[in-house]
Design an enzyme around this catalytic site. Structure first.
Site, mmCIF file in Angstrom:
data_model
loop_
_atom_site.group_PDB
_atom_site.id
_atom_site.type_symbol
_atom_site.label_atom_id
_atom_site.label_comp_id
_atom_site.label_asym_id
_atom_site.label_seq_id
_atom_site.Cartn_x
_atom_site.Cartn_y
_atom_site.Cartn_z
ATOM 1 N N ILE A 15 0.826 -1.211 0.000
ATOM 2 C CA ILE A 15 0.000 0.000 0.000
ATOM 3 C C ILE A 15 0.856 1.255 0.000
ATOM 4 C CG2 ILE A 15 -0.357 0.261 2.517
ATOM 5 C CD1 ILE A 15 -2.994 0.624 -0.298
ATOM 6 N N SER A 37 12.531 1.426 6.738
ATOM 7 C CA SER A 37 12.212 0.142 6.123
ATOM 8 C C SER A 37 13.266 -0.872 6.517
ATOM 9 C CB SER A 37 12.181 0.288 4.602
ATOM 10 O OG SER A 37 12.134 -0.990 4.001
ATOM 11 N N ARG A 38 12.810 -2.108 6.785
ATOM 12 C CA ARG A 38 13.750 -3.157 7.141
ATOM 13 C C ARG A 38 14.558 -3.585 5.922
ATOM 14 N NH1 ARG A 38 9.500 -7.427 8.837
ATOM 15 N NH2 ARG A 38 9.038 -6.863 6.688
ATOM 16 N N LYS A 90 -5.453 1.835 7.994
ATOM 17 C CA LYS A 90 -6.525 1.041 8.576
ATOM 18 C C LYS A 90 -6.083 -0.416 8.653
ATOM 19 C CE LYS A 90 -7.996 -1.700 6.107
ATOM 20 N NZ LYS A 90 -7.733 -2.778 5.108
ATOM 21 N N ASP A 168 -9.864 -7.742 7.010
ATOM 22 C CA ASP A 168 -8.956 -6.679 6.531
ATOM 23 C C ASP A 168 -9.645 -5.895 5.402
ATOM 24 O OD1 ASP A 168 -6.093 -5.447 6.376
ATOM 25 O OD2 ASP A 168 -6.608 -6.010 4.323
HETATM 26 P P1 NAP Z 1 2.548 -5.490 3.141
HETATM 27 O O1 NAP Z 1 2.594 -5.471 1.657
HETATM 28 O O2 NAP Z 1 2.805 -6.769 3.842
HETATM 29 O O3 NAP Z 1 3.559 -4.370 3.639
HETATM 30 C C1 NAP Z 1 3.743 -4.086 4.992
HETATM 31 C C2 NAP Z 1 5.149 -3.544 5.173
HETATM 32 O O4 NAP Z 1 5.334 -3.256 6.550
HETATM 33 C C3 NAP Z 1 6.234 -4.547 4.800
HETATM 34 O O5 NAP Z 1 6.566 -4.454 3.448
HETATM 35 C C4 NAP Z 1 7.359 -4.123 5.714
HETATM 36 O O6 NAP Z 1 8.027 -3.034 5.095
HETATM 37 C C5 NAP Z 1 6.689 -3.525 6.941
HETATM 38 N N1 NAP Z 1 6.702 -4.446 8.093
HETATM 39 C C6 NAP Z 1 7.165 -4.121 9.330
HETATM 40 N N2 NAP Z 1 7.015 -5.140 10.179
HETATM 41 C C7 NAP Z 1 6.456 -6.139 9.482
HETATM 42 C C8 NAP Z 1 6.077 -7.450 9.816
HETATM 43 N N3 NAP Z 1 6.242 -7.946 11.052
HETATM 44 N N4 NAP Z 1 5.525 -8.223 8.850
HETATM 45 C C9 NAP Z 1 5.348 -7.755 7.595
HETATM 46 N N5 NAP Z 1 5.694 -6.479 7.233
HETATM 47 C C10 NAP Z 1 6.245 -5.695 8.165
HETATM 48 O O7 NAP Z 1 1.156 -4.957 3.679
HETATM 49 P P2 NAP Z 1 0.187 -3.882 2.995
HETATM 50 O O8 NAP Z 1 -0.761 -4.580 2.101
HETATM 51 O O9 NAP Z 1 0.960 -2.756 2.456
HETATM 52 O O10 NAP Z 1 -0.674 -3.453 4.283
HETATM 53 C C11 NAP Z 1 -0.168 -2.603 5.284
HETATM 54 C C12 NAP Z 1 -1.354 -1.916 5.937
HETATM 55 O O11 NAP Z 1 -2.071 -1.186 4.947
HETATM 56 C C13 NAP Z 1 -2.361 -2.897 6.561
HETATM 57 O O12 NAP Z 1 -2.905 -2.361 7.726
HETATM 58 C C14 NAP Z 1 -3.452 -2.994 5.486
HETATM 59 O O13 NAP Z 1 -4.721 -3.291 6.035
HETATM 60 C C15 NAP Z 1 -3.425 -1.592 4.914
HETATM 61 N N6 NAP Z 1 -3.956 -1.513 3.547
HETATM 62 C C16 NAP Z 1 -3.553 -2.394 2.577
HETATM 63 C C17 NAP Z 1 -4.127 -2.333 1.327
HETATM 64 C C18 NAP Z 1 -3.741 -3.275 0.199
HETATM 65 O O14 NAP Z 1 -4.457 -3.340 -0.805
HETATM 66 N N7 NAP Z 1 -2.649 -4.017 0.283
HETATM 67 C C19 NAP Z 1 -5.097 -1.374 1.042
HETATM 68 C C20 NAP Z 1 -5.434 -0.467 2.032
HETATM 69 C C21 NAP Z 1 -4.865 -0.548 3.280
HETATM 70 P P3 NAP Z 1 9.601 -2.926 5.116
HETATM 71 O O15 NAP Z 1 10.112 -4.183 4.489
HETATM 72 O O16 NAP Z 1 9.826 -1.694 4.310
HETATM 73 O O17 NAP Z 1 10.033 -2.775 6.550
#
Ligand code: NAP
Length: 308
Positions: A15, A37-38, A90, A168
């Protein structure tokens, strides 16, 4: 012209890359100057391994957390304690009570806390709210069905406790519901289908009721392949109002009133800038409370194991 507020973003995942970075680039009131970022780095900004290093090593005035909900509380506390304004993806946290604690902490520290609900910024939501404000609502049906393999490939956190599973996306529907309904809604029954190898549901059905007695039925399903469905249909005494495409389109009966482009995250960042300027916070936990209540009441059923 006033200087933009410098902002640090944490968690460069799906996101952050798809929505936060392009939306920030279009928001004059804010300037991305750092990331934590990690794994990743980004040209033209300061890059840190974690939020603590970012808070210590930069003069950012605001932070946007794009990490999974589990673990976000500690990051949020560190941000607020460091006197920085904070925007949360969110759901705003892993539990209702932790976000209540953050709201109190932010107030005590005099910083802005913005718990965002991006789906509320979809193009047709405010018009639906306006149309329903004095309507007599007789029933509501929510159908939120999507393909988890397409939208969340390999996201382990989403299946862990606090990851919410199908809630989610489902919480996006509830964020719209709690915005457009003129009276409060509560959950009175819930059924969750949990894959036998996972901790969070892949399917859910909620029976809710508005304070004035209108039944609200919601189905969330992550097993839908082919066309995806994000619809809310509201029956009123004078006709049907339907939000489709996650709130981007609005129909009154068969007539399409609104069909507009996605501006959700641009609106969120504009609002964050406005809240900071006004010295205000915005934290509405109604969608999350409905999810928590569904888990409290859940008739939990095992279903087939899920593999990505
Ligand atoms: P994601 O692709 O898994 O990305 C989350 C990022 O957070 C990871 O890339 C990582 O970034 C960091 N991170 C830190 N601690 C972590 C851990 N223990 N496990 C995994 N990642 C960790 O997730 P996302 O889809 O972007 O979602 C993140 C948030 O945005 C959630 O609350 C989700 O509900 C919300 N959201 C997502 C979407 C969607 O379509 N994907 C839409 C709206 C809202 P680094 O490697 O850079 O540290």
């Amino acid at each position: 012209m006033t200087k933009p507020i410098s902002l640090g973003l944490v968690g460069l995942g799906t996101i952050a890359r798809n929505q936060h970075l392009p939306s920030l680039a279009d928001t004059p009131a804010l300037e991305l100057t750092a990331i934590a970022s990690r794994n990743a780095s980004l040209d033209g900004v300061l890059c840190f391994q974690d939020i603590h290093a970012m808070l210590e090593g930069s003069d950012i005035a605001a932070v946007s957390l794009c990490t999974p909900p589990q673990g976000r509380f500690e990051q949020a506390v560190a941000t607020i304690e460091a006197g920085r304004h904070l925007m949360l993806e969110k759901p705003p946290g892993a539990t209702v009570s932790e976000v209540q604690a953050l709201a109190r902490l932010a107030e005590a520290k005099g910083v802005t806390l913005f718990a965002t609900w991006h789906s509320r910024e979809a193009a047709a939501v405010e018009k639906a709210r306006e149309m329903l404000s004095d309507a007599v609502i007789t029933s509501v049906k929510i159908s939120w069905r999507e393909d988890v393999r397409h939208w969340h490939p390999g996201q382990e956190w989403i299946w862990q406790p606090g990851g919410l599973g199908v809630f989610d996306p489902g919480i996006n529907a509830l964020s719209i519901l709690t915005r457009i309904m003129p009276d409060p809604v509560h959950v009175h029954a819930a059924m969750l289908e949990v894959p036998s190898n996972k901790q969070a549901p892949i399917g859910a059905e909620l029976e809710m009721r508005s304070a004035k007695g209108a039944p609200v039925h919601a189905v969330f399903d992550w097993r839908q392949t082919g066309p995806q469905t994000w619809d809310i249909e509201v029956e009123t005494e004078t006709g049907t109002i339907t939000l489709r495409d996650g709130g981007a389109t609005l129909h009154q009966g068969d007539t399409c009133l609104i069909a507009a482009q996605d501006e959700e995250y641009r609106r969120l960042y504009k609002r964050f800038g406005e809240l900071i300027a006004a010295g205000q916070s915005e934290v509405d936990l109604a969608p999350m409370q409905l999810v928590a209540d569904a888990f409290l009441l859940a008739d939990k059923r095992d279903t087939d194991p899920f593999h990505d």
